[in-house]
Design a protein around this motif. Sequence first.
Motif, PDB file in Angstrom:
ATOM      1  N   GLU A   8       0.727   4.416  -2.771  1.00 23.31           N
ATOM      2  CA  GLU A   8       0.556   5.374  -2.394  1.00 23.31           C
ATOM      3  C   GLU A   8       1.626   6.394  -2.896  1.00 23.31           C
ATOM      4  OE1 GLU A   8       0.051   5.150   1.766  1.00 23.31           O
ATOM      5  OE2 GLU A   8      -2.194   5.019   1.747  1.00 23.31           O
ATOM      6  N   ARG A   9       2.841   6.015  -2.684  1.00 22.42           N
ATOM      7  CA  ARG A   9       4.025   6.853  -3.062  1.00 22.42           C
ATOM      8  C   ARG A   9       3.912   7.166  -4.617  1.00 22.42           C
ATOM      9  NH1 ARG A   9       8.352   3.873  -1.333  1.00 22.42           N
ATOM     10  NH2 ARG A   9       8.700   2.895  -3.370  1.00 22.42           N
ATOM     11  N   LYS A  22      -6.586   8.007  -5.911  1.00 25.78           N
ATOM     12  CA  LYS A  22      -6.570   7.400  -4.480  1.00 25.78           C
ATOM     13  C   LYS A  22      -6.259   5.775  -4.487  1.00 25.78           C
ATOM     14  CE  LYS A  22     -10.843   8.400  -3.838  1.00 25.78           C
ATOM     15  NZ  LYS A  22     -12.068   8.434  -2.970  1.00 25.78           N
ATOM     16  N   VAL A  23      -5.978   5.134  -3.620  1.00 26.83           N
ATOM     17  CA  VAL A  23      -5.450   4.006  -3.242  1.00 26.83           C
ATOM     18  C   VAL A  23      -6.718   3.309  -2.678  1.00 26.83           C
ATOM     19  CG1 VAL A  23      -3.802   2.006  -2.514  1.00 26.83           C
ATOM     20  CG2 VAL A  23      -3.010   4.262  -3.380  1.00 26.83           C
ATOM     21  N   VAL A  63       1.219   7.154  -6.727  1.00 26.74           N
ATOM     22  CA  VAL A  63      -0.070   8.025  -6.922  1.00 26.74           C
ATOM     23  C   VAL A  63       0.393   9.435  -6.739  1.00 26.74           C
ATOM     24  CG1 VAL A  63      -2.249   8.747  -5.916  1.00 26.74           C
ATOM     25  CG2 VAL A  63      -1.941   6.479  -6.253  1.00 26.74           C
ATOM     26  N   ASN A  64       1.201   9.521  -5.644  1.00 22.30           N
ATOM     27  CA  ASN A  64       1.815  11.116  -5.373  1.00 22.30           C
ATOM     28  C   ASN A  64       2.765  11.416  -6.460  1.00 22.30           C
ATOM     29  OD1 ASN A  64       0.386  11.326  -3.155  1.00 22.30           O
ATOM     30  ND2 ASN A  64       1.790  10.289  -1.791  1.00 22.30           N
ATOM     31  N   SER A  79      -5.429   5.963 -10.230  1.00 27.38           N
ATOM     32  CA  SER A  79      -6.228   5.160  -9.164  1.00 27.38           C
ATOM     33  C   SER A  79      -5.632   3.637  -9.110  1.00 27.38           C
ATOM     34  CB  SER A  79      -7.490   5.247  -9.644  1.00 27.38           C
ATOM     35  OG  SER A  79      -8.208   6.388  -9.567  1.00 27.38           O
ATOM     36  N   CYS A  80      -5.487   3.226  -7.949  1.00 29.92           N
ATOM     37  CA  CYS A  80      -4.971   1.962  -7.505  1.00 29.92           C
ATOM     38  C   CYS A  80      -5.930   1.106  -6.819  1.00 29.92           C
ATOM     39  CB  CYS A  80      -3.560   2.156  -6.959  1.00 29.92           C
ATOM     40  SG  CYS A  80      -2.306   2.969  -7.571  1.00 29.92           S
ATOM     41  N   LYS A 108      -7.779   4.186   1.088  1.00 26.73           N
ATOM     42  CA  LYS A 108      -6.263   4.623   1.481  1.00 26.73           C
ATOM     43  C   LYS A 108      -5.855   6.131   1.008  1.00 26.73           C
ATOM     44  CE  LYS A 108      -5.236   0.961   4.009  1.00 26.73           C
ATOM     45  NZ  LYS A 108      -4.858   1.219   5.631  1.00 26.73           N
ATOM     46  N   ALA A 109      -6.751   6.672   0.274  1.00 30.38           N
ATOM     47  CA  ALA A 109      -6.491   7.724  -0.267  1.00 30.38           C
ATOM     48  C   ALA A 109      -6.087   9.100   0.849  1.00 30.38           C
ATOM     49  CB  ALA A 109      -7.504   8.237  -1.156  1.00 30.38           C
ATOM     50  N   VAL A 126       0.850  -1.283   0.001  1.00 33.25           N
ATOM     51  CA  VAL A 126       0.041  -0.216   0.044  1.00 33.25           C
ATOM     52  C   VAL A 126       0.751   1.391   0.092  1.00 33.25           C
ATOM     53  CG1 VAL A 126      -1.637   1.283   1.244  1.00 33.25           C
ATOM     54  CG2 VAL A 126      -1.979  -1.138   1.191  1.00 33.25           C
TER      55      VAL A 126
END
Length: 627
Positions: A562-563, A614-615, A565-566, A579-580, A626-627, A558
Motif C-alpha cells: 500500500e505504501r 490498488k492492492v 502504491v501511494n 496495481s499490486c 485492500k485499496a 500488505v
Amino acid sequence: MVHSEHKIIIKLKSHFLDIIDTENGFLVYEDLLLNMLKSIQSLINAEEATLYSYNNCKQQLLIEASTKLIDDQQKISNNSILEITEKVKEKRNVQRVFSGFEGDGLLLNLKRNDHFLGVIALKGNSGAFVQFSDQVLAAISLESAKFLDKAQFLTKTASEEKRYKQLFRVTEKFHSTMNMDDVLGEIIYTLQEVYPTFTYYLLLSHDNNKLSDLPIKDLEYDSENIAAMQAYVTGNIQLEDSIQNKRSVMYAPLKGKQGVYGVLQVIAPNTLVFPNNEVEFIALLANTAGSALENAKLYQQSKRLVADLKLINETSHRLNSNMRLTETIAYMTEQISSSFDAEEIGFILLSKNGSQKEILRGSTDFFYKTDAEIYIEIVQDKIEKEKEALFIGDYNLPDNLPVKHYKSIMAVPMMQEGVLKGFALVMSKAPYHFSFETFKLLQSLIHHSTLAFTNTMLREELEKMVVTDHLTKLFSRSYLDEKIHKSLNEDQEGTFIMIDIDNFKMINDTFGHQIGDDVIIQVANLINANIRGSDIGARWGGEELAIYLPGVSLTAGVLIAERLVNKVFESSEPQVTISCGVSHWSKGRKDSYAALFKRADKALYVAKQTGKNKVIVQENDIVLEKA
C-alpha cells in the motif's frame, strides 16, 4: 747501631714478603696497605700509622689506609702538599716536623721512579723516633714505596685477571643467547661488577629503547653528543676529557661485522685521562657485545622474515580461496590488527576520477565516522599526487580540529596495472608505534592482496550483472525464483507481491519508449527505497515487477504494498499508478512456489479488472481488496 738498623730493614722486608701471599689467590689492596702500616708501626714502636695517597687529579693527599679509626676523610692543604713535593724533589724522604701533620711525630715521603706516591704519617710518644737515624728511616721509606708500587702492580694484575675472566664468562653468555635484551643487560652487569665507581649508558636508537631497567638513552645528534655520534659513524673509540668536571668519558661503538648497533658510554670520575688498560678492556667488551648484538639481531631478523613470509603466504592462500569481498576485507583487517598491533584499519576504494570514495565493509568502525574523513582526505591527496606509500611516525593535526588524533600512520596505495584503485590506511594513537620493517611488510601484504581484491570485486560485479536487470538494476526473475525456493525451505513465512504499471502501453504511445523506460526505472527506484536489504525486488518482465519479503507476515507485506502504491502515485513523473497482487505462505501449511505465484497473479488480475491503483490480497480461494 748500624748492624741493628740493618736488621730492622731485613725484618721489614721479611714482613712485606709475608704480607704478599699469592698462593691463596686473594689479593685485597686495602688489606695489603693496612698490613704494611702495621708492620712499620710494630718495627718502630709507633702508636699510629696512616697512609696518605696523592691524587694527581684532585691535587690532594687523601687518607687511603690507617691503623686508627678514621671518622672523616681527611685531606692536607695545598701549601703542605707543595712543601712535601719540594722536599721530595730535594730527595728528603724523612721529615720529623711538618705543618699540616701536627700531632704526628714523623713523615715518610713515598717516591717511586720519580713519581710521588704519597706519605706515611707516624705518631708516637715524645722522643719515640729519636733512636732511628734518618738513614734507616729513609730506607724504611724506600722499602715502603717499593712495597706500595708492588702492591699496586699485583692487585692491578689480579684485577686484570679477574676482568678477563669476566670477559670470557660474558663472551660465553653472549654466545649462548640470541636475545638482544639479554646481551644489553649482560654488558651493564659486567661493567658494574668490574668498575663499580664508573657510570655507564647504552646509547641506542628509538627501536631498541625498550628496557626501562637499564641505563639506556636515545642516540641523537646534538651538540652534547658529537663524540658519541663520531663513535657511531666511524666505528672508532672516542675519548672526551673534562678538566672542569674532573672526569673522562669513553665512547665505545658496539660494532659487528655488518655495522654499528649502538654506543657504550663509560664515565670515569676523578681522572683527567681515561686509563689505557681500562680502554683496552672496555673496547674488547664492546666489540664482543657488538658481535653478539649483531648475531642476535640477525637471528631475530631471520625469525621475523620467516614469520612475515608465512603471513604473506597464508594471506595469499586465503585471498585466493574465492571469499566474498566483505570476508576478504574482514580477514585482512584481522591479520593487520593482530600482526601490527594497529588500532584502526581501513580499506578505501576510489572512483576512476577520485571524486567518490567507498569504505569497504570489513574496515574498522572508525572509518564510518565523520572523524575519519580528515585522515582519508589528507592521505588520498598525498597518495594521488605522489603515488607512493606513506609512513608517518608522529603526525599532528591542526589543534582546532575536535577529532581523535592518530600519530602513527601507514598508507599503502592499491595499484592495478598502473591505475590507483584505492588505498589501505593503518593508524595508531601512539607516536612511532610502527617500525619501518612493519611498514615494508604492510606494503608487501597490500601488493599481494590488491589483485585478489580486484578479482573479487570483478567477480561479484559479474555475479550481480548476471542476477540483475540491466534497465532497473533490480534482481532478475531467475534470482528471485532461487531466493523464494530457498526461503520456502528455511524461513517460517514470507510474502510475495506482484506489481504492474497501469496503462503502460498508453505511456509508451503518448510519450515514447524512452519515457516508458524512465517510468519503469522510477518505480524500480521506489521499490529499492522501500524494502530492506534482505528483501528481493525483481523485474518480472516488461512493465511487471515483483517483491519477495522473506520472514514477513501478510499484514506487514500488505502495508508495504500500500505504501508503494501511494509513493508511485505521488512522485512519478509523468504520473502513473500501479496495481499490486499479494500472496502469503507460512510454515506448517502445504504450499509451493507455483501456488504462491498463482495466487499473487490472480490477485493482480483482480486489481487490474476492478479499477487499478490498488492492492488485492488472495489467500487460498478468497480474494480481499485492500485499496
